[in-house]
Design an enzyme around this catalytic site. Structure first.
Site, PDB file in Angstrom:
ATOM      1  N   GLU B 116      36.779  18.115  65.111  1.00 39.04           N
ATOM      2  CA  GLU B 116      37.043  19.503  64.685  1.00 39.04           C
ATOM      3  C   GLU B 116      38.508  19.881  64.904  1.00 39.04           C
ATOM      4  O   GLU B 116      39.057  20.692  64.167  1.00 39.04           O
ATOM      5  CB  GLU B 116      36.161  20.484  65.470  1.00 39.04           C
ATOM      6  CG  GLU B 116      34.673  20.174  65.469  1.00 39.04           C
ATOM      7  CD  GLU B 116      33.971  20.435  64.142  1.00 39.04           C
ATOM      8  OE1 GLU B 116      34.668  20.575  63.120  1.00 39.04           O
ATOM      9  OE2 GLU B 116      32.729  20.502  64.145  1.00 39.04           O
ATOM     10  N   TYR B 123      44.434  22.732  58.605  1.00 38.75           N
ATOM     11  CA  TYR B 123      44.670  24.049  57.986  1.00 38.75           C
ATOM     12  C   TYR B 123      46.135  24.446  58.131  1.00 38.75           C
ATOM     13  O   TYR B 123      46.729  25.023  57.218  1.00 38.75           O
ATOM     14  CB  TYR B 123      43.747  25.121  58.579  1.00 38.75           C
ATOM     15  CG  TYR B 123      42.287  24.745  58.456  1.00 38.75           C
ATOM     16  CD1 TYR B 123      41.791  24.156  57.294  1.00 38.75           C
ATOM     17  CD2 TYR B 123      41.397  24.938  59.507  1.00 38.75           C
ATOM     18  CE1 TYR B 123      40.469  23.783  57.182  1.00 38.75           C
ATOM     19  CE2 TYR B 123      40.069  24.563  59.403  1.00 38.75           C
ATOM     20  CZ  TYR B 123      39.615  23.981  58.242  1.00 38.75           C
ATOM     21  OH  TYR B 123      38.303  23.604  58.148  1.00 38.75           O
ATOM     22  N   ASP B 238      32.953  14.851  57.412  1.00 42.32           N
ATOM     23  CA  ASP B 238      32.760  14.997  58.857  1.00 42.32           C
ATOM     24  C   ASP B 238      31.629  15.987  59.147  1.00 42.32           C
ATOM     25  O   ASP B 238      30.770  15.744  59.995  1.00 42.32           O
ATOM     26  CB  ASP B 238      34.042  15.518  59.538  1.00 42.32           C
ATOM     27  CG  ASP B 238      35.165  14.487  59.552  1.00 42.32           C
ATOM     28  OD1 ASP B 238      34.881  13.287  59.372  1.00 42.32           O
ATOM     29  OD2 ASP B 238      36.335  14.897  59.755  1.00 42.32           O
ATOM     30  N   HIS B 242      28.267  15.852  61.508  1.00 44.12           N
ATOM     31  CA  HIS B 242      28.004  16.758  62.642  1.00 44.12           C
ATOM     32  C   HIS B 242      26.622  17.379  62.496  1.00 44.12           C
ATOM     33  O   HIS B 242      25.858  17.502  63.460  1.00 44.12           O
ATOM     34  CB  HIS B 242      29.042  17.886  62.705  1.00 44.12           C
ATOM     35  CG  HIS B 242      30.448  17.395  62.805  1.00 44.12           C
ATOM     36  ND1 HIS B 242      31.536  18.199  62.611  1.00 44.12           N
ATOM     37  CD2 HIS B 242      30.931  16.151  63.078  1.00 44.12           C
ATOM     38  CE1 HIS B 242      32.644  17.475  62.768  1.00 44.12           C
ATOM     39  NE2 HIS B 242      32.295  16.235  63.036  1.00 44.12           N
TER      40      HIS B 242
END
Ligand code: FES
Ligand SMILES: [Fe+2]
Ligand SMILES: [Fe+2]
Lengths: 85, 376
Positions: B116, B123, B238, B242
């Site tokens: 994460e 970003y 991803d 998760h």
């Protein structure tokens, strides 16, 4: 050549022209949900009503009893499957 | 009861429950209670990527040419994703590491949270490229009411769990006087908070990202903001993993095989689990309305996105043993799946615009005509 019964209606031979059951179902114009096509997201989950499939690679997604992932499997015997709605 | 970073109890890790047993001492993987978590770790590591490798320079030009209402859609989604990954980059660690009891799950949690942090950094990579004033975009996240509204529901179950763990590990079960306030905690209550927290995380990663993903891919279908779309594909890959990790935890807990009390708790929490799903779906539909308040974008509008939210909510609910609650059965934007396919992400390096390979590519593109005036 294993036969695949889809949603209690169509019966088609799995003739080996598709590498896995997901592609096979798509070739039969069946809309199956998918994402990863690699067995880790679980989006393609279908019900296996009878018969046996074998996995081409071990699925990482959670699979309940009576369910299977078409994206990474092929039929071992004649099977009956149901695509969730 | 108090947390210790190296539990001296000699225990059989194979007999520990996933949570609330002995804290993990030796990180060992020679024996595993739930091998699936190590497989998830391996998969996550095989997905490793760095934001800096994705060339987003063409996006700057695309972005400048977007009409204002599409800029709003693009930037708002990035802000929202930034919030979500800020939370996800720390919360699994803070909430779950103090209570986890088996090493392969502990390491999965750490691996998950680490990935994460890559999302968060990506970003900044995107925003720095499209804006000369990235700080304005980031500063607004803490001021934007639409985003803050969502933050409340995203973080609430984490915070309740963390608060309960702190009290329990400090004072134990029972009623305690803390700073003049009476606080009560039981292990059962903590287990309930854990279950609801995992359900809420599941919903976060299963639904909350997807409105934004859909918009990114809708831009890329028009060959706009393609660098961004490449990053979002890696993030989406991803996130799918998760989600699978959390679905495994929830399903193992609900089965009762790991801790019989957890099966009871899962049943008790069923109504609230439905409520968490439905609330998130409603909020995401509101978000779609906010995105398109000044106009739709080609290929997507509010109604289509709302249908998509209903469609994925149904399918995510079924994955954790709940019944679908929306009438929608068809994916209204089937083209999105081609963007979510995993093997398309792993394109040969020379075909993608991974900048570390781009150097060589530029060299190769020198045409023989460029040497026309050279006498060798
Ligand atoms: S498409 Fe992801 S598991 Fe089959
Ligand atoms: Fe993320
Ligand atoms: Fe995530």
């Amino acid at each position: 050549m294993p036969q695949v019964r889809i949603n209690g209606e169509v019966v088609v031979n799995f003739d080996g022209s598709s590498p896995n059951l997901l592609q096979f179902l798509e070739q039969q114009q069946q809309a199956v949900n998918y994402q990863c096509r690699e067995g880790f997201c679980g989006a393609c989950r279908c019900k296996l009503l009878s018969g046996q499939i074998s996995y081409l690679q071990e699925p990482l997604a959670f699979v309940r009893r009576g369910e299977f992932l078409p994206c990474c499997s092929i039929p071992q015997t004649d099977i009956e499957l149901e695509i969730p709605k | 009861m108090a947390y210790t970073t190296f539990n001296r109890n000699i225990n059989d890790q194979l007999k520990e429950p996933m949570f609330f047993g002995n804290a993990v001492n030796v990180s060992r993987y020679d024996q595993q209670k739930y091998p699936i978590f190590e497989k998830l770790i391996e998969k996550q590591l095989s997905f490793f990527w760095r934001p800096e490798e994705i060339d987003v320079s063409k996006d700057r030009i695309d972005f400048q040419q977007l009409p204002e209402h599409e800029k709003h859609i693009f930037i708002s989604n990035l802000k929202y994703q930034t919030l979500l990954d800020s939370v996800q980059g720390r919360s699994p660690n803070v909430a779950l590491l103090p209570i986890v009891s088996i090493p392969e799950l502990e390491t999965w949690i750490e691996t998950w949270a680490f990935s994460e942090t890559i999302h968060s950094r990506s970003y900044t990579h995107i925003i720095r490229n499209i804006s000369a004033e990235p700080h304005k975009i980031f500063d607004d996240i803490m001021l934007n009411e639409r985003i803050l509204e969502r933050a409340v529901d995203v973080t609430r179950y984490y915070d309740d769990l963390i608060d309960g763990i702190n009290l329990y590990q400090r004072c134990g079960e029972g009623t305690h006087q803390i700073n003049g306030k009476t606080e009560q905690i039981t292990l059962r209550e903590l287990k309930k908070r854990l279950y609801l927290c995992l359900m809420s995380v599941n919903v976060l990663e299963a639904i909350r990202f997807y409105v934004s993903f859909a918009c990114s891919f809708a831009f890329a279908e028009r060959e706009l903001m393609e660098g961004n779309a490449k990053i979002i594909r890696l993030i989406a890959r991803d996130e799918a993993l998760h989600l699978t990790g959390t679905q495994h935890m929830l399903n193992i807990l609900a089965s009762g095989d790991d801790d019989p009390e957890m099966a009871e708790i899962a049943k008790e929490c069923e109504e609230e689990s439905y409520a968490i799903f439905m609330r998130a779906a409603e909020q995401e539909k509101d978000w779609a309305a906010y995105l398109f308040k000044d106009g739709s974008m080609i290929g997507l509008n509010k109604d289509i996105l709302c249908q998509y939210v209903e469609f994925i909510t149904n399918s995510r609910m079924q994955a954790v043993g709940l019944k679908p609650r929306f009438a929608t059965t068809q994916n209204p934007i089937p083209w999105i799946n081609t963007w979510l396919v995993s093997d398309n992400v792993q394109v040969a390096p020379q075909e993608s615009e991974i900048s570390s390979y781009l150097v060589g590519q530029i060299d190769n593109e020198v045409d023989t005509a460029d040497f026309g005036d050279f006498d060798l």
